[in-house]
Design a protein around this motif. Structure first.
Motif, mmCIF file in Angstrom:
data_model
loop_
_atom_site.group_PDB
_atom_site.id
_atom_site.type_symbol
_atom_site.label_atom_id
_atom_site.label_comp_id
_atom_site.label_asym_id
_atom_site.label_seq_id
_atom_site.Cartn_x
_atom_site.Cartn_y
_atom_site.Cartn_z
ATOM 1 N N VAL A 107 0.699 -1.353 0.205
ATOM 2 C CA VAL A 107 0.016 -0.128 0.017
ATOM 3 C C VAL A 107 0.562 1.657 0.574
ATOM 4 C CG1 VAL A 107 -1.154 1.369 1.211
ATOM 5 C CG2 VAL A 107 -2.215 -1.444 1.368
ATOM 6 N N GLU A 108 0.854 2.009 -0.969
ATOM 7 C CA GLU A 108 1.867 3.065 -1.189
ATOM 8 C C GLU A 108 1.107 4.487 -1.043
ATOM 9 O OE1 GLU A 108 2.258 0.432 -4.639
ATOM 10 O OE2 GLU A 108 1.055 1.646 -3.489
ATOM 11 N N SER A 109 1.498 5.197 -0.176
ATOM 12 C CA SER A 109 1.123 6.749 0.656
ATOM 13 C C SER A 109 1.941 7.913 0.235
ATOM 14 C CB SER A 109 0.770 6.751 1.431
ATOM 15 O OG SER A 109 1.634 6.619 2.556
ATOM 16 N N GLY A 110 1.517 8.922 0.647
ATOM 17 C CA GLY A 110 3.040 9.672 0.628
ATOM 18 C C GLY A 110 2.542 10.683 -0.956
ATOM 19 N N GLY A 111 1.553 10.122 -2.010
ATOM 20 C CA GLY A 111 2.235 11.294 -2.789
ATOM 21 C C GLY A 111 1.754 12.898 -2.935
ATOM 22 N N LEU A 160 7.537 9.294 -0.059
ATOM 23 C CA LEU A 160 6.663 7.709 -0.713
ATOM 24 C C LEU A 160 6.960 6.941 0.538
ATOM 25 C CD1 LEU A 160 6.912 7.870 -4.383
ATOM 26 C CD2 LEU A 160 5.812 9.773 -2.807
ATOM 27 N N SER A 161 6.102 6.485 1.336
ATOM 28 C CA SER A 161 6.565 5.513 1.996
ATOM 29 C C SER A 161 5.389 3.990 1.518
ATOM 30 C CB SER A 161 5.239 5.124 3.242
ATOM 31 O OG SER A 161 5.647 6.127 4.074
ATOM 32 N N CYS A 162 5.765 2.955 1.898
ATOM 33 C CA CYS A 162 4.773 1.464 1.208
ATOM 34 C C CYS A 162 5.028 0.506 1.645
ATOM 35 C CB CYS A 162 6.057 0.998 -0.407
ATOM 36 S SG CYS A 162 5.029 -0.817 -0.327
ATOM 37 N N ALA A 163 3.764 0.640 2.367
ATOM 38 C CA ALA A 163 3.419 -0.924 4.101
ATOM 39 C C ALA A 163 3.300 -2.115 3.358
ATOM 40 C CB ALA A 163 2.710 -0.262 4.208
ATOM 41 N N PHE A 204 17.404 11.071 -5.416
ATOM 42 C CA PHE A 204 16.512 10.089 -4.827
ATOM 43 C C PHE A 204 17.500 8.702 -3.849
ATOM 44 C CE2 PHE A 204 12.609 9.626 -7.684
ATOM 45 C CZ PHE A 204 12.651 11.099 -7.935
ATOM 46 N N THR A 205 16.898 8.471 -2.583
ATOM 47 C CA THR A 205 16.864 8.112 -1.600
ATOM 48 C C THR A 205 16.259 6.305 -1.314
ATOM 49 O OG1 THR A 205 18.724 9.305 -1.252
ATOM 50 C CG2 THR A 205 18.283 7.101 0.304
ATOM 51 N N ILE A 206 15.663 5.300 -1.360
ATOM 52 C CA ILE A 206 15.280 4.569 -1.025
ATOM 53 C C ILE A 206 15.254 3.729 0.488
ATOM 54 C CG2 ILE A 206 15.983 2.188 -2.196
ATOM 55 C CD1 ILE A 206 13.975 1.709 -3.302
ATOM 56 N N SER A 207 15.059 3.467 0.954
ATOM 57 C CA SER A 207 15.738 3.078 2.400
ATOM 58 C C SER A 207 14.590 1.916 2.757
ATOM 59 C CB SER A 207 16.042 3.920 2.854
ATOM 60 O OG SER A 207 14.532 4.573 3.177
ATOM 61 N N TYR A 210 10.642 3.114 1.907
ATOM 62 C CA TYR A 210 10.561 4.265 0.917
ATOM 63 C C TYR A 210 11.181 4.993 0.235
ATOM 64 C CZ TYR A 210 8.547 4.707 6.644
ATOM 65 O OH TYR A 210 8.544 4.059 7.737
ATOM 66 N N LEU A 211 11.135 5.827 0.053
ATOM 67 C CA LEU A 211 11.596 6.840 -0.741
ATOM 68 C C LEU A 211 11.644 7.957 -0.732
ATOM 69 C CD1 LEU A 211 12.947 6.451 -4.367
ATOM 70 C CD2 LEU A 211 11.038 6.803 -5.373
ATOM 71 N N GLN A 212 12.482 8.929 -0.020
ATOM 72 C CA GLN A 212 12.957 9.922 -0.225
ATOM 73 C C GLN A 212 12.966 10.672 -1.567
ATOM 74 O OE1 GLN A 212 12.916 11.727 3.323
ATOM 75 N NE2 GLN A 212 13.125 13.833 0.581
ATOM 76 N N MET A 213 12.150 12.038 -1.981
ATOM 77 C CA MET A 213 12.641 12.404 -3.343
ATOM 78 C C MET A 213 12.990 13.753 -3.442
ATOM 79 S SD MET A 213 9.436 10.424 -5.398
ATOM 80 C CE MET A 213 8.196 11.190 -4.548
#
Length: 125
Positions: free
Chosen positions: A5-9, A20-23, A68-71, A80-83
């Motif tokens: 479930v993606e969110s944060g857009g 962005l977050s992805c649960a 961008f940084t994925i973590s 997470y995706l920090q953009m």
């Protein structure tokens, strides 16, 4: 069954930032390679950033390197995706997915599955 479930857009001005977050459910993030992908209107889904299972090695598309940084948070089962320094060409629906078992090909969407519903990112002034 793996689900994301993606969110944060949202809407952001050029040069701005979003996270962005992805649960995730049905898998452990350090047991599967996972990644962020995006699809703009009229274009194919493309890989943005991926992270391998145990080692956590990251791979980025050239277009987002340095921005961008994925973590991941294994305990929270969240990716997470920090953009940062967003550009209009980053506008797309962003999805997360997990690599097909035994077939980790970073950034190759055809080797990923279990897509979420996506979250829209719009970069515009």
């Amino acid at each position: 069954q793996v689900q994301f479930v993606e969110s944060g857009g949202g809407l952001v001005q050029p040069g701005g930032s979003l996270t962005l977050s992805c649960a995730a459910s049905g898998l452990t993030l350090n047991g599967s390679a996972v990644g962020w992908f995006r699809q703009a209107p009229g274009k194919q889904r493309e890989g943005v950033a991926c992270i391998s299972s145990r080692a956590g090695t990251t791979v980025y598309a050239d277009s987002v390197k340095g921005r961008f940084t994925i973590s991941r948070d294994n305990s929270q089962k969240t990716l997470y995706l920090q953009m940062n320094n967003l550009r209009p060409e980053d506008t797309a629906v962003y999805y997360c997915g997990s690599a097909l078992p035994g077939f980790y090909v970073p950034l190759a969407s055809s080797f990923f599955t279990s897509w979420g519903q996506g979250t829209q990112v719009t970069v515009s002034s």
